[in-house]
Design a protein around this motif. Structure first.
Motif, PDB file in Angstrom:
ATOM      1  N   ARG A 197       0.498  -1.612  -0.003  1.00  0.00           N
ATOM      2  CA  ARG A 197      -0.054   0.084   0.418  1.00  0.00           C
ATOM      3  C   ARG A 197       0.773   1.084  -0.316  1.00  0.00           C
ATOM      4  NH1 ARG A 197      -3.465  -3.186   3.439  1.00  0.00           N
ATOM      5  NH2 ARG A 197      -2.388  -2.160   5.805  1.00  0.00           N
ATOM      6  N   GLN A 200       1.878   1.756  -3.479  1.00  0.00           N
ATOM      7  CA  GLN A 200       1.176   2.460  -4.554  1.00  0.00           C
ATOM      8  C   GLN A 200       0.222   4.247  -4.428  1.00  0.00           C
ATOM      9  OE1 GLN A 200      -1.771  -0.512  -3.190  1.00  0.00           O
ATOM     10  NE2 GLN A 200      -2.116  -0.832  -4.594  1.00  0.00           N
ATOM     11  N   SER A 201       0.689   3.861  -3.258  1.00  0.00           N
ATOM     12  CA  SER A 201       0.796   6.164  -2.454  1.00  0.00           C
ATOM     13  C   SER A 201       2.169   6.640  -3.787  1.00  0.00           C
ATOM     14  CB  SER A 201       0.672   5.446  -0.863  1.00  0.00           C
ATOM     15  OG  SER A 201      -0.086   5.009  -1.039  1.00  0.00           O
ATOM     16  N   ALA A 204       1.795   6.685  -7.347  1.00  0.00           N
ATOM     17  CA  ALA A 204       0.379   7.508  -7.710  1.00  0.00           C
ATOM     18  C   ALA A 204       0.862   9.077  -7.551  1.00  0.00           C
ATOM     19  CB  ALA A 204      -0.538   7.375  -6.661  1.00  0.00           C
ATOM     20  N   SER A 205       2.287   8.896  -6.530  1.00  0.00           N
ATOM     21  CA  SER A 205       2.554  10.608  -6.824  1.00  0.00           C
ATOM     22  C   SER A 205       3.533  10.469  -7.621  1.00  0.00           C
ATOM     23  CB  SER A 205       3.961  10.819  -5.083  1.00  0.00           C
ATOM     24  OG  SER A 205       4.604   9.601  -5.308  1.00  0.00           O
ATOM     25  N   ARG A 210      -2.934   3.752  -9.250  1.00  0.00           N
ATOM     26  CA  ARG A 210      -2.964   2.134  -9.130  1.00  0.00           C
ATOM     27  C   ARG A 210      -3.939   0.913  -9.770  1.00  0.00           C
ATOM     28  NH1 ARG A 210      -3.685   2.737  -3.106  1.00  0.00           N
ATOM     29  NH2 ARG A 210      -3.069   4.758  -2.430  1.00  0.00           N
TER      30      ARG A 210
END
Length: 211
Positions: A197, A200-201, A204-205, A210
């Motif tokens: 997780r 994933q963050s 995305a940044s 995702r």
């Protein structure tokens, strides 16, 4: 910068029979010893014991600790999950390669009972700026990782897989910093799903949506 769990194989010497020496196995044993304890904490006696050889044989074969560490480092880098980035090519999707690398890091780190993290990352603070022989090789490994990531990111942007969010070289450097942090925090956060997780963050940044 990162690698899967590689277990050291202990060999026993049968009475009256000389033990066959395997350099690849010896280097693997040394790699695990350095990986677990760090370069400075490992003596020649520790290495000889891990390899199952005498100190005299160690010196005859490897010369010194620095020499065997460099061989161990080369082995480690070839086994590391980020080595998969070298397979990225124009014309083929690169985002799945990036995700696969991060998923593998999460998997192997969370399943390593010794929580060793990454040999390269562990060695940055211990060797860079303090060891004139090994420090530059660790620097080279980190800079090489940034170069590979920059190449992969550029391919992804050119192919429309990644939305550029800033300077690509800076983003590659940010990615390297993230990998260093991920490998370090994985010594504390031991849950694979939680580590993923976090990944994933981060993805995305930097413009990778995702799944």
């Amino acid at each position: 910068m990162a690698s899967g769990v590689v277990r050291q194989v202990k060999r026993s010497r049968k009475p009256g029979r000389p033990m066959a020496f395997s350099r690849p196995e010896a280097v693997r044993a040394a790699m695990n010893t350095f990986w677990k304890n760090g370069f400075e904490a490992v003596s020649v006696s520790d290495l000889a014991d891990a390899m199952g050889i005498e100190r005299s044989s160690f010196y005859n074969t490897f010369k010194d600790r620095e020499s065997v560490f460099l061989e161990a480092l080369d082995l480690y880098r070839g086994l590391a999950p980020d080595a998969v980035l070298l397979t990225a090519r124009k014309g083929a999707p690169v985002v799945p390669v990036i995700r696969a690398m991060l998923r593998e890091i999460c998997r192997v780190r969370s399943h390593d009972p010794e929580a060793r993290g990454c040999l390269v990352v562990n060695s940055i603070g211990a060797l860079v700026g303090t060891n004139d022989t090994l420090g530059p090789r660790i620097e080279e490994a980190v800079r090489g990782a940034r170069t590979v990531l920059e190449k992969v990111l550029r391919i992804g942007i050119d192919q429309g897989e990644i939305r550029p969010v800033g300077d690509v070289r800076a983003t590659a450097g940010l990615f390297v910093a993230f990998l260093a942090g991920l490998n370090s925090v994985s010594k504390v956060i031991r849950d694979e799903k939680e580590l993923w997780r976090i990944c994933q963050s981060f993805l995305a940044s930097i413009g990778i949506d995702r799944e």
